[in-house]
Design a protein around this motif. Structure first.
Motif, PDB file in Angstrom:
ATOM      1  N   THR A 174      17.834   0.375  48.172  1.00 43.56           N
ATOM      2  CA  THR A 174      17.445   1.841  48.005  1.00 43.56           C
ATOM      3  C   THR A 174      18.516   2.698  47.997  1.00 43.56           C
ATOM      4  O   THR A 174      18.345   3.920  47.429  1.00 43.56           O
ATOM      5  CB  THR A 174      16.293   2.007  49.007  1.00 43.56           C
ATOM      6  OG1 THR A 174      16.964   1.867  50.338  1.00 43.56           O
ATOM      7  CG2 THR A 174      15.201   0.935  48.829  1.00 43.56           C
ATOM      8  N   LYS A 203      18.354  -4.457  41.599  1.00 43.52           N
ATOM      9  CA  LYS A 203      18.078  -3.086  41.303  1.00 43.52           C
ATOM     10  C   LYS A 203      18.670  -2.133  42.378  1.00 43.52           C
ATOM     11  O   LYS A 203      18.509  -2.112  43.685  1.00 43.52           O
ATOM     12  CB  LYS A 203      16.355  -3.029  41.625  1.00 43.52           C
ATOM     13  CG  LYS A 203      15.606  -4.246  40.789  1.00 43.52           C
ATOM     14  CD  LYS A 203      15.815  -3.970  39.201  1.00 43.52           C
ATOM     15  CE  LYS A 203      15.057  -4.981  38.453  1.00 43.52           C
ATOM     16  NZ  LYS A 203      15.061  -4.798  37.185  1.00 43.52           N
ATOM     17  N   PHE A 214      19.652   1.575  43.512  1.00 38.06           N
ATOM     18  CA  PHE A 214      19.505   3.146  43.377  1.00 38.06           C
ATOM     19  C   PHE A 214      20.390   4.001  44.199  1.00 38.06           C
ATOM     20  O   PHE A 214      20.629   3.906  45.386  1.00 38.06           O
ATOM     21  CB  PHE A 214      17.900   3.354  43.890  1.00 38.06           C
ATOM     22  CG  PHE A 214      16.880   2.633  43.018  1.00 38.06           C
ATOM     23  CD1 PHE A 214      16.438   3.268  42.129  1.00 38.06           C
ATOM     24  CD2 PHE A 214      16.534   1.338  43.574  1.00 38.06           C
ATOM     25  CE1 PHE A 214      15.392   2.264  41.127  1.00 38.06           C
ATOM     26  CE2 PHE A 214      15.431   0.770  42.854  1.00 38.06           C
ATOM     27  CZ  PHE A 214      15.257   1.437  41.698  1.00 38.06           C
ATOM     28  N   SER A 263      26.504   7.975  42.424  1.00 35.33           N
ATOM     29  CA  SER A 263      25.688   7.447  41.447  1.00 35.33           C
ATOM     30  C   SER A 263      26.511   7.075  40.228  1.00 35.33           C
ATOM     31  O   SER A 263      26.589   6.048  39.369  1.00 35.33           O
ATOM     32  CB  SER A 263      24.232   8.363  40.821  1.00 35.33           C
ATOM     33  OG  SER A 263      23.541   7.577  39.970  1.00 35.33           O
ATOM     34  N   ALA A 272      20.066   2.923  38.714  1.00 31.50           N
ATOM     35  CA  ALA A 272      19.527   4.331  38.299  1.00 31.50           C
ATOM     36  C   ALA A 272      19.678   5.410  39.456  1.00 31.50           C
ATOM     37  O   ALA A 272      19.589   5.180  40.692  1.00 31.50           O
ATOM     38  CB  ALA A 272      17.565   3.982  38.323  1.00 31.50           C
ATOM     39  N   GLU A 305      18.003   7.612  41.226  1.00 35.54           N
ATOM     40  CA  GLU A 305      16.814   8.122  41.846  1.00 35.54           C
ATOM     41  C   GLU A 305      16.720   7.931  43.362  1.00 35.54           C
ATOM     42  O   GLU A 305      17.496   7.276  43.888  1.00 35.54           O
ATOM     43  CB  GLU A 305      15.689   7.087  41.187  1.00 35.54           C
ATOM     44  CG  GLU A 305      15.411   7.007  39.621  1.00 35.54           C
ATOM     45  CD  GLU A 305      14.526   6.151  39.131  1.00 35.54           C
ATOM     46  OE1 GLU A 305      13.495   5.793  39.829  1.00 35.54           O
ATOM     47  OE2 GLU A 305      14.714   5.421  38.082  1.00 35.54           O
ATOM     48  N   ASP A 306      15.621   8.396  43.664  1.00 32.48           N
ATOM     49  CA  ASP A 306      15.423   8.327  45.061  1.00 32.48           C
ATOM     50  C   ASP A 306      14.964   7.107  45.458  1.00 32.48           C
ATOM     51  O   ASP A 306      13.703   6.557  45.041  1.00 32.48           O
ATOM     52  CB  ASP A 306      14.233   9.431  45.748  1.00 32.48           C
ATOM     53  CG  ASP A 306      13.993   9.248  47.152  1.00 32.48           C
ATOM     54  OD1 ASP A 306      14.397   8.240  47.798  1.00 32.48           O
ATOM     55  OD2 ASP A 306      13.494  10.464  47.659  1.00 32.48           O
ATOM     56  N   GLY A 307      15.504   6.163  46.079  1.00 31.55           N
ATOM     57  CA  GLY A 307      15.418   4.877  46.547  1.00 31.55           C
ATOM     58  C   GLY A 307      14.017   4.678  46.970  1.00 31.55           C
ATOM     59  O   GLY A 307      13.234   3.723  46.998  1.00 31.55           O
ATOM     60  N   GLU A 330      11.297   6.301  46.850  1.00 32.78           N
ATOM     61  CA  GLU A 330      10.275   6.318  45.708  1.00 32.78           C
ATOM     62  C   GLU A 330      10.242   5.470  44.744  1.00 32.78           C
ATOM     63  O   GLU A 330       9.326   4.921  44.305  1.00 32.78           O
ATOM     64  CB  GLU A 330      10.096   7.868  45.216  1.00 32.78           C
ATOM     65  CG  GLU A 330      10.177   9.323  46.025  1.00 32.78           C
ATOM     66  CD  GLU A 330       8.583   9.120  46.560  1.00 32.78           C
ATOM     67  OE1 GLU A 330       7.802   8.691  45.806  1.00 32.78           O
ATOM     68  OE2 GLU A 330       8.438   9.536  47.874  1.00 32.78           O
ATOM     69  N   ALA A 331      11.497   5.145  44.321  1.00 32.08           N
ATOM     70  CA  ALA A 331      11.552   4.172  43.233  1.00 32.08           C
ATOM     71  C   ALA A 331      10.934   2.902  43.549  1.00 32.08           C
ATOM     72  O   ALA A 331      10.676   2.044  42.794  1.00 32.08           O
ATOM     73  CB  ALA A 331      13.121   4.208  42.862  1.00 32.08           C
ATOM     74  N   ALA A 373       7.424   1.245  42.602  1.00 34.56           N
ATOM     75  CA  ALA A 373       7.089   0.922  41.345  1.00 34.56           C
ATOM     76  C   ALA A 373       7.621  -0.528  41.104  1.00 34.56           C
ATOM     77  O   ALA A 373       6.945  -1.347  40.260  1.00 34.56           O
ATOM     78  CB  ALA A 373       7.719   1.576  40.480  1.00 34.56           C
ATOM     79  N   LEU A 374       8.214  -1.207  42.065  1.00 35.76           N
ATOM     80  CA  LEU A 374       8.944  -2.440  41.950  1.00 35.76           C
ATOM     81  C   LEU A 374       8.243  -3.450  42.774  1.00 35.76           C
ATOM     82  O   LEU A 374       8.430  -4.746  42.435  1.00 35.76           O
ATOM     83  CB  LEU A 374      10.576  -2.337  42.393  1.00 35.76           C
ATOM     84  CG  LEU A 374      11.298  -1.488  41.307  1.00 35.76           C
ATOM     85  CD1 LEU A 374      12.806  -1.653  42.088  1.00 35.76           C
ATOM     86  CD2 LEU A 374      11.384  -1.966  40.045  1.00 35.76           C
TER      87      LEU A 374
END
Length: 304
Positions: A41, A126, A128, A135, A154, A156-158, A160-161, A164-165
């Motif tokens: 994350t 994955k 983040f 990044s 990505a 992205e904020d890990g 939050e991301a 979805a996973l």
């Protein structure tokens, strides 16, 4: 918000401890044939130069990976005794990123994980990272791997991301949660993220790193994580590693901040092999990296 750069701390004692746990955990999870997802994350830049502007300036690797390398030498021994398997395995992973006798590169969690993952069974990584500079560096470093679709990056904020996973298609995953904790709200986000993740994917393996510092939130985090795991009837493992405070250097101002001296790892649904692996490895690691008052290590486990 973006003042923290892990490059200053790459290869320090906390990295050595964290990545020792990571390698030992992955070794167990990768023993099964089914695909594994690894979700990081807060990935950082992924790869660091120990002689670069950041790590070279801070010198923290001198009390971490470089001190360990010097003590172990060419024979993988400490005071004539063979290294514990988990410690030897971790050290080999880092060694593989360097030329013999020339320790200039330190791999972060993304590169350690990617090196161990298996392309033939379609393991996935994955990554983040929200920090704009890190990044960008992460994406560039990963591109050099030519790993194709095995690795995704990505900005992205890990926290939050992650939502979805989960659950992953393979129904097998290791989630590493390792924020900078530069803002107090990170502690609450870690707990909330783990609670939500366990509701979405109860059988995943979750590993949380945190600093052991004189802040109430840091003190309370492992207790709250333990309570959460017990409430959900999940097995857990908690380990801390402290190198202790070094003696003040000549001319150093009294009361100077000692920097980070200890960190912890809390795992939910840990491998059953992890506790004995750490019980063998951490005393050896402390023998090398311990430096003064307050040094020590703790390993405790419980739950279902």
């Amino acid at each position: 918000m973006f003042s923290y750069r892990h490059g200053f701390h790459a290869g320090n004692h906390a990295d050595v401890f964290k990545h020792l746990v990571l390698v030992a955990t992955l070794r167990h999870l990768l023993a099964k044939d089914a695909p594994l997802w690894v979700i990081d994350t807060h990935s950082g830049a992924g790869l660091y130069r120990l002689d670069g502007d950041y790590a070279g300036t801070s010198g923290e690797a001198q009390d971490g990976i470089l001190k360990l390398v010097d003590a172990v030498g060419a024979h993988n021994e400490i005071d004539g005794k063979a290294l514990a398997p988990a410690l030897a395995d971790y050290l080999q992973q880092v060694r593989d990123f360097n030329r013999p006798g020339d320790w200039r590169v330190y791999p972060g969690s993304p590169f350690i994980a990617q090196k161990l993952l298996r392309s033939e069974v379609r393991d996935k990584l994955k990554l983040f990272e929200l920090h704009p500079s890190d990044s960008k560096a992460l994406a560039g470093n990963v591109a050099q791997l030519n790993a194709g679709r095995q690795v995704s990056v990505a900005r992205e904020d890990g926290f939050e991301a992650l939502r979805a996973l989960l659950p992953p298609p393979s129904r097998r995953a290791l989630v590493l949660v390792d924020p900078s904790y530069e803002i107090k709200s990170d502690y609450g986000k870690v707990l909330a993220t783990l609670r939500d993740s366990l509701q979405r994917f109860a059988t995943g393996c979750y590993a949380v790193w945190y600093p052991v510092i004189p802040r109430p939130e840091a003190h309370e985090l492992p207790r709250k994580l333990r309570t959460l795991a017990n409430q959900l009837h999940k097995p857990w493992l908690h380990a801390t590693f402290s190198i202790g405070q070094r003696a003040a250097a000549a001319g150093e101002a009294a009361g100077a901040r000692p920097g980070l001296t200890a960190s912890g790892m809390f795992l939910v649904n840990p491998p059953h092999t992890l506790k004995p692996a750490l019980e063998a490895a951490l005393p050896q690691l402390l023998q090398v990296l311990g430096r003064g008052r307050g040094q020590g290590q703790l390993i405790e486990a419980g739950g279902a």
